[in-house]
Structures are given as structure tokens and as C-alpha cells.
Scaffold this motif. Sequence first.
Motif, PDB file in Angstrom:
ATOM      1  N   GLY A 127       2.681   6.732 -16.789  1.00 55.10           N
ATOM      2  CA  GLY A 127       3.391   6.546 -15.540  1.00 55.10           C
ATOM      3  C   GLY A 127       2.558   6.043 -14.386  1.00 55.10           C
ATOM      4  N   VAL A 128       1.305   5.685 -14.629  1.00 56.87           N
ATOM      5  CA  VAL A 128       0.441   5.187 -13.561  1.00 56.87           C
ATOM      6  C   VAL A 128       0.737   3.706 -13.312  1.00 56.87           C
ATOM      7  CG1 VAL A 128      -1.951   4.691 -12.912  1.00 56.87           C
ATOM      8  CG2 VAL A 128      -1.392   6.845 -14.065  1.00 56.87           C
ATOM      9  N   LEU A 129       0.875   3.346 -12.050  1.00 57.00           N
ATOM     10  CA  LEU A 129       0.909   1.926 -11.689  1.00 57.00           C
ATOM     11  C   LEU A 129      -0.526   1.454 -11.540  1.00 57.00           C
ATOM     12  CD1 LEU A 129       2.408  -0.652 -10.841  1.00 57.00           C
ATOM     13  CD2 LEU A 129       2.242   0.149  -8.484  1.00 57.00           C
ATOM     14  N   ALA A 162     -11.138  -7.379  -2.755  1.00 52.23           N
ATOM     15  CA  ALA A 162     -10.608  -7.111  -1.421  1.00 52.23           C
ATOM     16  C   ALA A 162      -9.087  -7.212  -1.413  1.00 52.23           C
ATOM     17  CB  ALA A 162     -11.199  -8.088  -0.405  1.00 52.23           C
ATOM     18  N   ALA A 163      -8.537  -8.090  -2.237  1.00 52.66           N
ATOM     19  CA  ALA A 163      -7.088  -8.314  -2.252  1.00 52.66           C
ATOM     20  C   ALA A 163      -6.331  -7.197  -2.960  1.00 52.66           C
ATOM     21  CB  ALA A 163      -6.779  -9.654  -2.920  1.00 52.66           C
ATOM     22  N   ALA A 164      -6.859  -6.717  -4.083  1.00 52.16           N
ATOM     23  CA  ALA A 164      -6.124  -5.745  -4.901  1.00 52.16           C
ATOM     24  C   ALA A 164      -5.767  -4.465  -4.156  1.00 52.16           C
ATOM     25  CB  ALA A 164      -6.926  -5.434  -6.163  1.00 52.16           C
ATOM     26  N   PRO A 165      -6.650  -3.888  -3.311  1.00 52.35           N
ATOM     27  CA  PRO A 165      -6.279  -2.654  -2.609  1.00 52.35           C
ATOM     28  C   PRO A 165      -5.056  -2.805  -1.703  1.00 52.35           C
ATOM     29  CG  PRO A 165      -8.654  -2.947  -2.552  1.00 52.35           C
ATOM     30  CD  PRO A 165      -8.081  -4.218  -3.075  1.00 52.35           C
ATOM     31  N   HIS A 166      -4.827  -3.998  -1.168  1.00 49.88           N
ATOM     32  CA  HIS A 166      -3.626  -4.194  -0.346  1.00 49.88           C
ATOM     33  C   HIS A 166      -2.360  -4.006  -1.189  1.00 49.88           C
ATOM     34  CE1 HIS A 166      -6.705  -6.405   1.994  1.00 49.88           C
ATOM     35  NE2 HIS A 166      -6.023  -5.954   3.029  1.00 49.88           N
ATOM     36  N   VAL A 167      -2.373  -4.542  -2.401  1.00 44.81           N
ATOM     37  CA  VAL A 167      -1.220  -4.396  -3.284  1.00 44.81           C
ATOM     38  C   VAL A 167      -1.045  -2.934  -3.679  1.00 44.81           C
ATOM     39  CG1 VAL A 167      -0.253  -5.049  -5.529  1.00 44.81           C
ATOM     40  CG2 VAL A 167      -1.415  -6.757  -4.121  1.00 44.81           C
ATOM     41  N   ALA A 168      -2.148  -2.261  -4.001  1.00 41.07           N
ATOM     42  CA  ALA A 168      -2.063  -0.843  -4.368  1.00 41.07           C
ATOM     43  C   ALA A 168      -1.518  -0.013  -3.215  1.00 41.07           C
ATOM     44  CB  ALA A 168      -3.443  -0.340  -4.791  1.00 41.07           C
ATOM     45  N   ALA A 169      -1.937  -0.342  -1.986  1.00 43.33           N
ATOM     46  CA  ALA A 169      -1.474   0.422  -0.824  1.00 43.33           C
ATOM     47  C   ALA A 169       0.013   0.217  -0.581  1.00 43.33           C
ATOM     48  CB  ALA A 169      -2.274   0.002   0.409  1.00 43.33           C
ATOM     49  N   VAL A 170       0.468  -1.023  -0.688  1.00 40.94           N
ATOM     50  CA  VAL A 170       1.905  -1.301  -0.522  1.00 40.94           C
ATOM     51  C   VAL A 170       2.700  -0.577  -1.602  1.00 40.94           C
ATOM     52  CG1 VAL A 170       3.674  -3.099  -0.629  1.00 40.94           C
ATOM     53  CG2 VAL A 170       1.563  -3.487   0.656  1.00 40.94           C
ATOM     54  N   ALA A 171       2.188  -0.610  -2.839  1.00 39.44           N
ATOM     55  CA  ALA A 171       2.870   0.081  -3.942  1.00 39.44           C
ATOM     56  C   ALA A 171       2.957   1.579  -3.682  1.00 39.44           C
ATOM     57  CB  ALA A 171       2.141  -0.187  -5.249  1.00 39.44           C
ATOM     58  N   LEU A 203       3.015   3.086  -0.776  1.00 42.89           N
ATOM     59  CA  LEU A 203       4.013   3.322   0.262  1.00 42.89           C
ATOM     60  C   LEU A 203       5.429   3.220  -0.298  1.00 42.89           C
ATOM     61  CD1 LEU A 203       2.384   1.334   3.214  1.00 42.89           C
ATOM     62  CD2 LEU A 203       2.636   3.830   3.028  1.00 42.89           C
ATOM     63  N   LEU A 204       5.653   2.268  -1.191  1.00 40.37           N
ATOM     64  CA  LEU A 204       6.973   2.137  -1.815  1.00 40.37           C
ATOM     65  C   LEU A 204       7.305   3.353  -2.663  1.00 40.37           C
ATOM     66  CD1 LEU A 204       6.872  -1.635  -2.830  1.00 40.37           C
ATOM     67  CD2 LEU A 204       8.354  -0.584  -1.111  1.00 40.37           C
ATOM     68  N   ILE A 205       6.300   3.815  -3.435  1.00 37.89           N
ATOM     69  CA  ILE A 205       6.512   5.009  -4.256  1.00 37.89           C
ATOM     70  C   ILE A 205       6.812   6.203  -3.368  1.00 37.89           C
ATOM     71  CG2 ILE A 205       5.362   6.642  -5.809  1.00 37.89           C
ATOM     72  CD1 ILE A 205       3.867   4.191  -6.985  1.00 37.89           C
ATOM     73  N   GLU A 206       6.064   6.339  -2.273  1.00 40.24           N
ATOM     74  CA  GLU A 206       6.285   7.440  -1.348  1.00 40.24           C
ATOM     75  C   GLU A 206       7.693   7.380  -0.742  1.00 40.24           C
ATOM     76  OE1 GLU A 206       3.732   9.440   2.214  1.00 40.24           O
ATOM     77  OE2 GLU A 206       4.202   7.313   2.421  1.00 40.24           O
ATOM     78  N   ALA A 207       8.107   6.166  -0.372  1.00 42.26           N
ATOM     79  CA  ALA A 207       9.427   6.012   0.226  1.00 42.26           C
ATOM     80  C   ALA A 207      10.535   6.351  -0.793  1.00 42.26           C
ATOM     81  CB  ALA A 207       9.605   4.586   0.735  1.00 42.26           C
TER      82      ALA A 207
END
Length: 245
Positions: free
Chosen positions: A10-12, A230-239, A241-245
Motif C-alpha cells: 500500500g505504499v505510494l 530535487a523534483a521527486a520530493p515535490h510529487v511525494a509531498a503533493v501525494a 497532501l492528497l492522501i491526507e485530504a
Amino acid sequence: QAVRQAVQQGVLFVSAAGNDAQRHYQGMFKEFDPNDGDPLINLHDFGGGDTRLALRIGAQARVVVFLQWPNPFDGSANTADYDLFLADATGNILAISNDDQLQTTVPPLEAIGFTNTTDQAITVGVVVNRVTGPTLPFSLQFNALGRIAVLTHNVTSGSVFGHPCVREVVAVGAVDVNDVGFDTLEGFSSQGPCELFFPTHEARTKPDVAAADGVNTSLADFAPFFGTSAAAPHVAAVAALLIEA
């Protein structure tokens, strides 16, 4: 395998696609001179009769060159034996990797580590020899500590490799945050497809998405911070936030 196990639980899993588009080669082996009379010397023609890929190694820089071809990686069914050389401008051999794949179960892999111990950049030639076995597609990867540059015969496509190629992984390419249209990959950002040969032959479209690099951080050495790391952490952070929401 470890990444796939995480995904199955279940890990993204978000991964940098890599920064290897400008230091990569892949292609079908093509013999330079099939009529040379020596069955053990079958040098690859990178193009136009050129048997060398020119590699510039910066002062005090170290490079590890990997050669891989599509036999099972556990060496259980090797069909071919390829060797890897580094040579200077006059043809002197600087380093060699020549494992015997047919007589052992070593993987279809050759690797050379070489350090430029001088205070000036040098240019060396990367040479591939097919000792025996069928002509196969192969790839060259270049890992560096310090500055290196592939000067000739670079191939940008297929430069994503390793766990970003797992189908369920979100592989992230890099776009400069200052790109006005935010629609052009960084020149170094690794490109797909990921070509896999086992258990079946397939080509996977990667990277999956792109995000910003050239961003600021609180670390002096990473301001600005470039690369797919540098780019990948932005995607992980957005993901997240979506999971949290």
C-alpha cells in the motif's frame, strides 16, 4: 523487488527518474570488422566506423562505467560474453573488465572504475568487445564522482533504469522551475522507455510525471537544488497532501 513489496503493502513509491540522459548509450551490437580473422576480437561500431565512445573525465574525477546486455541477470542462462575497455588516445589500455560469462554464472555485466589522478581533464575511449555469442542490444551507464561528459554517441532515450522502471512506481523527471512554459525536461533528466527483457520483453513508458527543480533549500550546497532528486520530493509531498485530504 523491495520496491514492489512496498507497493504491494500500500505504499505510494515516488522515485527520481535519474539524471543520466546526457551520459548513456544503448544500441544493437554491430561488429566493426567481421573479417579481421580473429574470432576473439569483435569490436562494436558505435557509428561511422568509430569503435570508441569518447568520455571526458575531469581533474581528480572518478567514473564507473557499466556494460550490460540481455541475458538473465543471475547468470543461469548466459549466451554471450562481452568485455569492456578504457583506452587512451594512443590506444593504450587503461582499464579492462573481462569476466567469463560463458564458463561461470556471473551476471551479464562488466564494470570499470577509473580515476583521473591528474589536475587536468582527460579524454578516454570506451570500447566494447563481443568475445563470443550472439549480437545483442546492450547499454552503457556512467556513474561519476566529479565531472564527466560523454562527448560522442550519447543516446538520451532509455536512460531511466533500476527501480524507477517498476511499473507501479511514480518516476519523476525534472523541469526547471524558471521554465516559462514549464513544459521542457532538463537536458540531463533521464528519458524512457524502460526496456525489460525478462521474464518477457516489454517497454515501459517512463518517467510518469515531471516536477520542478532549480529550487531553493535551507542548505548552502543545495541553493538552488537541481536534478530529479530535487523534483521527486515535490510529487511525494503533493501525494501526501492528497492522501491526507
